[in-house]
Design an enzyme around this catalytic site. Structure first.
Site, mmCIF file in Angstrom:
data_model
loop_
_atom_site.group_PDB
_atom_site.id
_atom_site.type_symbol
_atom_site.label_atom_id
_atom_site.label_comp_id
_atom_site.label_asym_id
_atom_site.label_seq_id
_atom_site.Cartn_x
_atom_site.Cartn_y
_atom_site.Cartn_z
ATOM 1 C CB CYS A 120 -20.657 -12.609 14.653
ATOM 2 S SG CYS A 120 -21.593 -11.184 14.045
ATOM 3 C CB CYS A 122 -22.482 -7.969 16.982
ATOM 4 S SG CYS A 122 -23.052 -9.641 17.269
ATOM 5 C CE LYS A 195 -28.034 -13.155 13.063
ATOM 6 N NZ LYS A 195 -26.703 -13.031 13.668
ATOM 7 N NE ARG A 205 -29.437 -8.180 18.635
ATOM 8 C CZ ARG A 205 -30.112 -7.655 17.631
ATOM 9 N NH1 ARG A 205 -30.824 -6.564 17.845
ATOM 10 N NH2 ARG A 205 -30.086 -8.206 16.440
ATOM 11 N NE ARG A 217 -27.146 -7.524 15.436
ATOM 12 C CZ ARG A 217 -26.380 -6.826 16.268
ATOM 13 N NH1 ARG A 217 -25.827 -5.698 15.876
ATOM 14 N NH2 ARG A 217 -26.187 -7.250 17.505
ATOM 15 C CD GLU A 233 -28.540 -13.748 2.177
ATOM 16 O OE1 GLU A 233 -27.436 -14.304 2.129
ATOM 17 O OE2 GLU A 233 -28.668 -12.523 2.370
ATOM 18 C CE LYS A 248 -29.640 -16.140 15.323
ATOM 19 N NZ LYS A 248 -28.438 -15.391 15.420
ATOM 20 C CB SER A 274 -31.996 -15.576 23.163
ATOM 21 O OG SER A 274 -32.190 -14.483 22.275
ATOM 22 C CE1 TYR A 313 -28.595 -19.640 23.991
ATOM 23 C CE2 TYR A 313 -30.577 -19.382 22.660
ATOM 24 C CZ TYR A 313 -29.260 -19.052 22.927
ATOM 25 O OH TYR A 313 -28.611 -18.152 22.121
#
Ligand code: PBG
Length: 328
Positions: A120, A122, A195, A205, A217, A233, A248, A274, A313
């Site tokens: 990506c 970003c 997503k 972020r 976004r 998708e 996601k 996250s 995580y």
């Protein structure tokens, strides 16, 4: 045959048998551990909204990677923080960029780890959007070329799989074509297919320093209210050649995950993002939930909803509980 003939508790009374009839089981093989790689040496900066997660310089990444491998983790996914950002995010696809360097070093030092590279822009663009921007808009087709270039550069560096997350239309096809042409027909693609545009990416972020400088976004990531779009998708990414499809975030979209699992001929991944991690860590710190049990329950729920793979995580701690047989 209702009560008193049927007593469901007979299946639950004894711990040993309860374990034998357990319907869903989490395995270390299900887990993919994310890492944030930053420039420098001997640097590890804890991400304040993600306790236990760090921005790591490459030497520190190697140390952590060794620990992951020792814990039995099979795969990691890498996100990069560039030394410098610019409008076209050029460090994202530079051969000398942070991710190719990290891949080369990690594959050399910890060869047993399966290394996935997120694709990506970003993290690399000065405006924080996932591709080429003009007049405040993300341009789809010019973005494809850069994503494809990034994927090839990561494959050249030796990554085992690429994972495009930009939500650009046609990104899987563009990357597949570029990989094949570059001699990487054997490099699989895990596509972030469904997503959603989610508030749960907030801590990421901070970690990746990738918050958009203007707007949001929503013109490219999916509307949380949509379901049929997610299925479409996924279908499109399968047609374009995705080897694994992802949903996601995970928790607010378990229904989508379940449905994707029913229709997908390829393995399905879920990203326990996250913000989902941060919620548990924050509540545990306040003493409001037992963080370990809560995380184990969440991962089990994601698996039960259909995930073959879980990016989380919690991977390292989960690997420990699974080994200890502490939480099922
Ligand atoms: C990059 C990307 C994002 C995440 C994974 N890849 C952030 C975003 O779209 O803003 C989020 C992961 C997380 O929150 O843990 N596009």
């Amino acid at each position: 045959m209702p009560f008193p003939i049927v007593r469901m508790r007979r299946l639950r009374n004894q711990p040993r048998f309860r374990a034998m009839v357990q319907e869903t089981r989490l395995s270390i093989q299900d887990l993919i551990e994310p890492y944030f790689v930053a420039p420098g040496l001997k640097k590890r900066r804890e991400i304040s909204s993600m306790p236990g997660q760090f921005q790591l310089s490459i030497d520190e990444l190697v140390k952590e990677g060794r620990k992951s491998a020792e814990a039995g983790i099979a795969a990691v996914i890498l996100f990069g923080l560039p030394g410098r950002k610019n409008p076209l995010g050029s460090e994202g696809y530079a051969r000398a960029g942070i991710i190719p360097k990290a891949i080369r070093t990690l594959k050399k030092e910890v060869p047993e780890l399966y290394v996935i590279a997120d694709v990506c822009l970003c993290e690399y663009t000065s405006h924080g959007h996932c591709g080429v921007v003009a007049k405040g808009k993300l341009l789809n087709d010019p973005t494809l070329k850069l994503l494809a270039r990034a994927a090839v550069v990561y494959a050249e560096a030796g990554c085992d799989m690429v994972a495009p997350s930009a939500m650009a239309d046609g990104q899987v096809r563009a990357i597949r074509a570029a990989l094949d042409q570059g001699g990487f027909a054997d490099t699989p693609i895990m596509s972030y297919a469904a997503k959603y545009s989610s508030s749960f990416y907030g801590p990421f972020r901070e970690a990746a320093e990738s918050a958009p400088a203007f707007g949001d976004r929503r013109s490219y990531q999916m509307d949380p209210a949509s379901r049929r779009q997610a299925l479409r998708e996924v279908a499109l990414d399968l047609e374009e050649g995705a080897d694994v499809v992802m949903v996601k975030p995970a928790l607010p979209y378990l229904d989508i995950l379940w449905q994707v699992k029913q229709m997908s001929p390829v393995p399905v991944a879920a990203y326990n993002v996250s913000g989902e991690y941060a919620l548990i860590k924050a509540a545990a710190r306040l003493g409001w939930v037992d963080g370990e049990r809560a995380a184990a329950e969440v991962l089990l729920g994601i698996k039960r909803a259909g995930a073959d793979l879980i990016i989380t995580y919690h991977a390292r701690e989960a690997a420990r509980w699974i080994k200890e047989g502490k939480w099922p």
